[in-house]
Enzyme design. Structure first.
Site, mmCIF file in Angstrom:
data_model
loop_
_atom_site.group_PDB
_atom_site.id
_atom_site.type_symbol
_atom_site.label_atom_id
_atom_site.label_comp_id
_atom_site.label_asym_id
_atom_site.label_seq_id
_atom_site.Cartn_x
_atom_site.Cartn_y
_atom_site.Cartn_z
ATOM 1 N N LYS A 47 1.141 -1.274 -0.115
ATOM 2 C CA LYS A 47 0.066 -0.775 -0.094
ATOM 3 C C LYS A 47 0.914 0.970 0.021
ATOM 4 O O LYS A 47 0.362 2.353 -0.785
ATOM 5 C CB LYS A 47 -0.895 0.004 1.059
ATOM 6 C CG LYS A 47 -1.854 -0.658 1.321
ATOM 7 C CD LYS A 47 -2.892 -1.172 2.935
ATOM 8 C CE LYS A 47 -3.752 -1.960 2.982
ATOM 9 N NZ LYS A 47 -4.239 -2.599 4.692
ATOM 10 N N GLY A 48 2.872 1.075 0.206
ATOM 11 C CA GLY A 48 3.140 2.245 0.551
ATOM 12 C C GLY A 48 2.933 3.396 -0.521
ATOM 13 O O GLY A 48 3.391 4.534 -0.137
ATOM 14 N N GLU A 105 8.286 2.369 -5.664
ATOM 15 C CA GLU A 105 8.139 2.254 -4.078
ATOM 16 C C GLU A 105 8.397 3.443 -3.245
ATOM 17 O O GLU A 105 8.690 4.215 -3.745
ATOM 18 C CB GLU A 105 9.412 1.121 -4.078
ATOM 19 C CG GLU A 105 9.412 -0.196 -4.144
ATOM 20 C CD GLU A 105 8.662 -0.685 -2.854
ATOM 21 O OE1 GLU A 105 7.599 0.449 -2.082
ATOM 22 O OE2 GLU A 105 8.293 -2.362 -2.183
ATOM 23 N N ASP A 106 7.776 3.296 -2.451
ATOM 24 C CA ASP A 106 8.279 4.366 -1.298
ATOM 25 C C ASP A 106 9.219 4.335 -0.652
ATOM 26 O O ASP A 106 9.874 5.381 -0.243
ATOM 27 C CB ASP A 106 6.438 4.138 -0.784
ATOM 28 C CG ASP A 106 6.556 3.083 -0.158
ATOM 29 O OD1 ASP A 106 6.627 2.053 -0.745
ATOM 30 O OD2 ASP A 106 6.265 3.082 1.475
ATOM 31 N N ASP A 109 14.321 -0.474 2.903
ATOM 32 C CA ASP A 109 15.357 -0.575 3.756
ATOM 33 C C ASP A 109 15.919 -1.040 3.736
ATOM 34 O O ASP A 109 16.878 -1.032 3.283
ATOM 35 C CB ASP A 109 13.691 -0.916 4.836
ATOM 36 C CG ASP A 109 14.107 -0.120 5.936
ATOM 37 O OD1 ASP A 109 14.967 -1.160 6.465
ATOM 38 O OD2 ASP A 109 13.675 0.130 6.934
ATOM 39 N N LYS A 137 17.047 4.172 2.870
ATOM 40 C CA LYS A 137 17.522 3.902 3.584
ATOM 41 C C LYS A 137 18.966 3.150 3.638
ATOM 42 O O LYS A 137 18.763 1.879 3.790
ATOM 43 C CB LYS A 137 16.847 3.219 5.030
ATOM 44 C CG LYS A 137 15.794 4.281 5.389
ATOM 45 C CD LYS A 137 14.531 3.413 6.882
ATOM 46 C CE LYS A 137 14.245 4.611 7.717
ATOM 47 N NZ LYS A 137 13.326 4.110 8.725
ATOM 48 N N PHE A 158 12.406 5.640 11.786
ATOM 49 C CA PHE A 158 11.213 4.700 10.933
ATOM 50 C C PHE A 158 9.989 6.296 11.005
ATOM 51 O O PHE A 158 9.800 7.045 12.176
ATOM 52 C CB PHE A 158 9.823 4.344 12.594
ATOM 53 C CG PHE A 158 9.402 3.774 11.887
ATOM 54 C CD1 PHE A 158 8.950 2.235 11.020
ATOM 55 C CD2 PHE A 158 7.802 3.662 12.090
ATOM 56 C CE1 PHE A 158 8.199 1.497 10.750
ATOM 57 C CE2 PHE A 158 6.725 3.046 11.535
ATOM 58 C CZ PHE A 158 6.730 1.360 10.625
ATOM 59 N N ASP A 165 3.159 4.037 6.985
ATOM 60 C CA ASP A 165 1.963 3.832 8.162
ATOM 61 C C ASP A 165 2.869 3.057 9.396
ATOM 62 O O ASP A 165 3.979 2.427 9.138
ATOM 63 C CB ASP A 165 0.986 2.284 7.922
ATOM 64 C CG ASP A 165 1.525 0.722 7.864
ATOM 65 O OD1 ASP A 165 2.533 0.606 7.308
ATOM 66 O OD2 ASP A 165 1.093 0.567 8.465
ATOM 67 N N ARG A 171 -1.171 6.827 7.302
ATOM 68 C CA ARG A 171 -0.372 6.518 5.550
ATOM 69 C C ARG A 171 -1.003 7.707 4.985
ATOM 70 O O ARG A 171 -1.094 8.356 4.105
ATOM 71 C CB ARG A 171 -1.554 6.156 4.851
ATOM 72 C CG ARG A 171 -1.485 4.042 5.389
ATOM 73 C CD ARG A 171 -1.408 3.429 3.754
ATOM 74 N NE ARG A 171 -1.076 1.742 4.762
ATOM 75 C CZ ARG A 171 0.546 0.487 4.485
ATOM 76 N NH1 ARG A 171 0.839 1.622 4.090
ATOM 77 N NH2 ARG A 171 -0.157 -0.216 5.119
HETATM 78 C C1 PRP Z 1 7.147 -1.557 3.223
HETATM 79 C C2 PRP Z 1 7.649 -0.541 1.858
HETATM 80 C C3 PRP Z 1 7.873 -1.330 1.102
HETATM 81 C C4 PRP Z 1 9.451 -2.710 2.403
HETATM 82 C C5 PRP Z 1 10.426 -1.698 2.231
HETATM 83 O O1 PRP Z 1 5.406 -2.245 3.053
HETATM 84 O O2 PRP Z 1 5.855 0.135 1.616
HETATM 85 O O3 PRP Z 1 7.567 -2.038 0.098
HETATM 86 O O4 PRP Z 1 8.564 -2.370 3.176
HETATM 87 O O5 PRP Z 1 11.058 -2.343 3.358
HETATM 88 P P1 PRP Z 1 12.191 -3.694 2.628
HETATM 89 O O6 PRP Z 1 13.399 -2.734 1.673
HETATM 90 O O7 PRP Z 1 12.966 -3.465 4.118
HETATM 91 O O8 PRP Z 1 11.685 -4.980 2.205
HETATM 92 P P2 PRP Z 1 4.502 -2.895 4.158
HETATM 93 O O9 PRP Z 1 5.634 -3.955 4.027
HETATM 94 O O10 PRP Z 1 5.348 -2.456 5.010
HETATM 95 O O11 PRP Z 1 3.385 -3.056 3.369
HETATM 96 P P3 PRP Z 1 3.209 -1.169 2.727
HETATM 97 O O12 PRP Z 1 3.751 -0.949 2.069
HETATM 98 O O13 PRP Z 1 1.663 -1.872 2.711
HETATM 99 O O14 PRP Z 1 2.671 -0.812 3.806
#
Ligand code: PRP
Length: 188
Positions: A47-48, A105-106, A109, A137, A158, A165, A171
């Site tokens: 969703k991000g 991608e948002d 990490d 990051k 964070f 979220d 969000r």
């Molecule tokens: C978050 C974000 C990325 C991912 C990045 O998604 O939107 O897609 O984590 O993290 P990483 O580089 O450590 O893999 P999340 O799994 O929280 O789902 P969401 O987008 O629905 O909140």
């Protein structure tokens, strides 16, 4: 100290809506230059990346041939640290074979999500595959991933808002913010 204009739990704004918009405009310019004569399929990662995908798409010139699709993955569940396991919750609705795909991608990490998606989409034989990421990051990486278009480097905290979220909250904030430490404490 929390200001009166931010909701409960928000400690400080990290990137304002104007800073996000400026980064998005810059990225749209770079993408438009590179895909000038090629149709591009934006694949937003829910969703991000919901708001970033929408704003980036609208920042692209109307002369560019743009399609939009979405997929949904999760790696965080309801926690503030990644579980390390990426799960595909919703696939794209169209075949991407032979298309120029740009993953939106948002945040990157530890890199596991983008790495998983690059592998998944790459195996489906797109004409090309690139990634556009609003926030990075880099110091948190567990796997190397290639980011072709990067908006902002994120401080080591964070953050929530603009699609990101904590336990499905925040969000909808139009800016990116960090939270008060008490938000992460389990109720007694
Ligand atoms: C978050 C974000 C990325 C991912 C990045 O998604 O939107 O897609 O984590 O993290 P990483 O580089 O450590 O893999 P999340 O799994 O929280 O789902 P969401 O987008 O629905 O909140």
């Amino acid at each position: 100290m929390r200001t009166a204009v931010t909701p409960e739990g928000v400690a400080a704004i990290v990137f304002t809506a104007d800073e996000i918009a400026a980064a998005t405009t810059r990225l749209a310019g770079d993408i438009a230059r590179d895909y000038r004569s090629e149709p591009v399929l934006l694949v937003g990662v829910l969703k991000g990346a919901l708001f970033f995908t929408a704003d980036l798409a609208r920042a692209l010139p109307d002369t560019l041939d743009v399609s939009i699709d979405f997929l949904a993955v999760t790696s965080y569940g309801n926690r503030s640290a990644s579980s390390g396991e990426v799960r595909l919750l919703k696939d794209m609705s169209e075949s991407i074979e032979g298309k120029h795909v740009l993953i939106i991608e948002d945040i990157v990490d530890n890199g596991l999500t983008l790495s998983y998606l690059q592998d998944l989409i790459g195996r489906r034989r797109p004409a090309s595959l690139r990634s556009c990421v609003l926030l990075d990051k880099p110091y948190r990486r567990r796997v190397d991933v290639k980011i072709d278009y990067l908006g902002l480097t994120c401080p080591d905290t964070f953050i929530v808002g603009y699609g990101l979220d904590y336990q499905e909250k925040y969000r909808n904030l139009p800016y990116l913010a960090r939270l008060e430490p008490w938000v992460f404490q389990e109720p007694a």
